[in-house]
Design a protein around this motif. Structure first.
Motif, short mmCIF file in Angstrom:
data_model
loop_
_atom_site.label_atom_id
_atom_site.label_comp_id
_atom_site.label_asym_id
_atom_site.label_seq_id
_atom_site.Cartn_x
_atom_site.Cartn_y
_atom_site.Cartn_z
N PRO A 2 9.42 3.90 9.31
CA PRO A 2 8.81 3.03 8.51
C PRO A 2 7.96 3.73 7.62
N ASN A 3 7.53 3.04 6.56
CA ASN A 3 6.56 3.66 5.22
C ASN A 3 5.35 4.13 5.88
N ARG A 4 4.75 5.08 5.74
CA ARG A 4 3.60 5.70 6.07
C ARG A 4 2.33 5.77 4.82
N ASP A 5 2.75 5.02 3.82
CA ASP A 5 2.01 5.15 2.59
C ASP A 5 1.90 6.52 2.22
N GLN A 6 3.12 6.90 1.92
CA GLN A 6 3.45 8.33 1.51
C GLN A 6 2.72 8.67 0.13
N GLU A 7 1.94 9.44 -0.06
CA GLU A 7 1.14 9.91 -1.31
C GLU A 7 1.48 11.25 -1.85
N GLY A 8 1.59 12.42 -1.02
CA GLY A 8 2.03 13.64 -1.46
C GLY A 8 3.11 14.21 -1.19
#
Length: 340
Positions: free
Chosen positions: A99-105
């Protein structure tokens, strides 16, 4: 931790650059490529080699990354084209999608041929192979960062290839370090630039102090923090400060971006009692907005090194989060800045 820091300092690597004497050669206008790039929430970017870049979206249906083909003019540093090569799904050890982990970097490490991706939802930084499968390794994040929460956690990630160190920072101030800046609380956000060595262990940190807010009115939506870091490969690092102000009627809304250069190794410390704030030099600032005469509003969240130009200057590539081209109004903007 002190032993870890001492080993880094004695490793024979050129920890310090020649100061903050970087300058902007060209601040190119932003461009969108709606016919070749799908609508997204793009939040991080890293070079893979040649014209290929891995890109994360903080609201993609699954954990993983896009591969973009980005062509840059070799003289001006202007963007010629941006195209999508597809999405690589992150896979668990049993082959299931994640699932999406709130990918940021995101950063790519050529020596291991793997990617590290930060998630703001869980404030973890995990390693992935280029086929999307997880390796099971992750950066050993100190417990203090559990206080960041899911809204102002690890927005940024970069890798210093010169010193073989990871750097990250929370988007806004940790509760242990003070209050967070707003138009009604015009303080300087005090953030922790955190370093990790190649063994994925924490290896010291220093404070980074943001500029105070520019917005004065009460917003409908507001966010202020560091949205990205970019190691320059010589011990110096770029820091992108970003302030978003959205008014109730939308007109007058703006995003103000300020790009600073720092040399964090000069004040890197392992113990809280002696930690100092790193000095910084502003390179450039720019503002995008919603107005009666135009719509340039762009929330820049991703930044990485681009190619070297014919004259030896370096391209910095930035990308924005359009909230999936919100209501058909916002765009997925891309921008380059040339530095030397």
């Amino acid at each position: 931790m002190m032993a870890c820091l001492t080993m880094l300092l004695l490793a024979g690597r050129p920890l310090l650059a020649q100061g903050n004497d970087l300058r902007v050669v060209r601040n190119n206008a932003q461009r969108s490529f709606s016919s070749s790039v799908p609508a997204g929430n793009y939040s991080g970017i890293t070079p893979l080699g040649g014209n290929l870049y891995a890109v994360v979206s903080d609201k993609s249906p699954h954990d993983g990354f896009f591969v973009f083909d980005i062509a840059v003019d070799s003289v001006t540093g202007k963007l010629k084209s941006v195209g999508d090569r597809g999405f690589v799904y992150a896979l668990a050890h049993n082959g299931d999608t994640l699932p999406n982990r709130d990918q940021e970097g995101i950063v790519y490490l050529p020596h291991s041929n793997t990617l590290f991706i930060s998630g703001e939802k869980d404030n973890r930084i995990l390693e992935y192979r280029l086929d999307g499968s997880v390796t099971g390794r992750s950066l050993a994040v100190p417990p203090v960062y559990s206080g960041a929460g899911s809204d102002y956690g690890f927005e940024s990630l970069t890798y210093d290839s010169c010193n073989r160190c990871f750097w990250t920072v929370t988007e806004s101030t940790l509760p242990v370090d003070g209050s967070r800046a707003t138009p009604q609380n015009p303080v300087r956000n005090r953030l922790r630039l955190q370093c990790f060595n190649d063994s994925l262990q924490p290896c010291g940190w220093c404070y980074y102090e943001m500029e105070p807010p520019l917005a004065k009115k009460r917003p409908s939506m507001y966010a202020m923090g560091v949205s990205e870091l970019c190691a320059l490969g010589d011990g110096r690092m770029l820091v992108l400060e970003r302030e978003i102000f959205v008014s109730k009627r939308k007109l007058g809304s703006f995003v103000n971006c300020r790009l600073f250069v720092v040399s964090p190794y000069s004040v890197l410390q392992a113990q809280d009692s002696s930690v100092k704030a790193v000095s910084k030099k502003e390179l450039v600032s720019f503002r995008t907005r919603i107005s009666l005469t135009g719509l340039s509003f762009a929330n820049y969240e991703g930044m990485c090194l681009g190619p070297l130009l014919a004259d030896g200057s370096r391209v910095i590539i930035l990308l924005s989060d359009s909230q999936n081209r919100y209501k058909g109004v916002l765009r997925d903007w891309f921008k380059t800045i040339v530095v030397r």
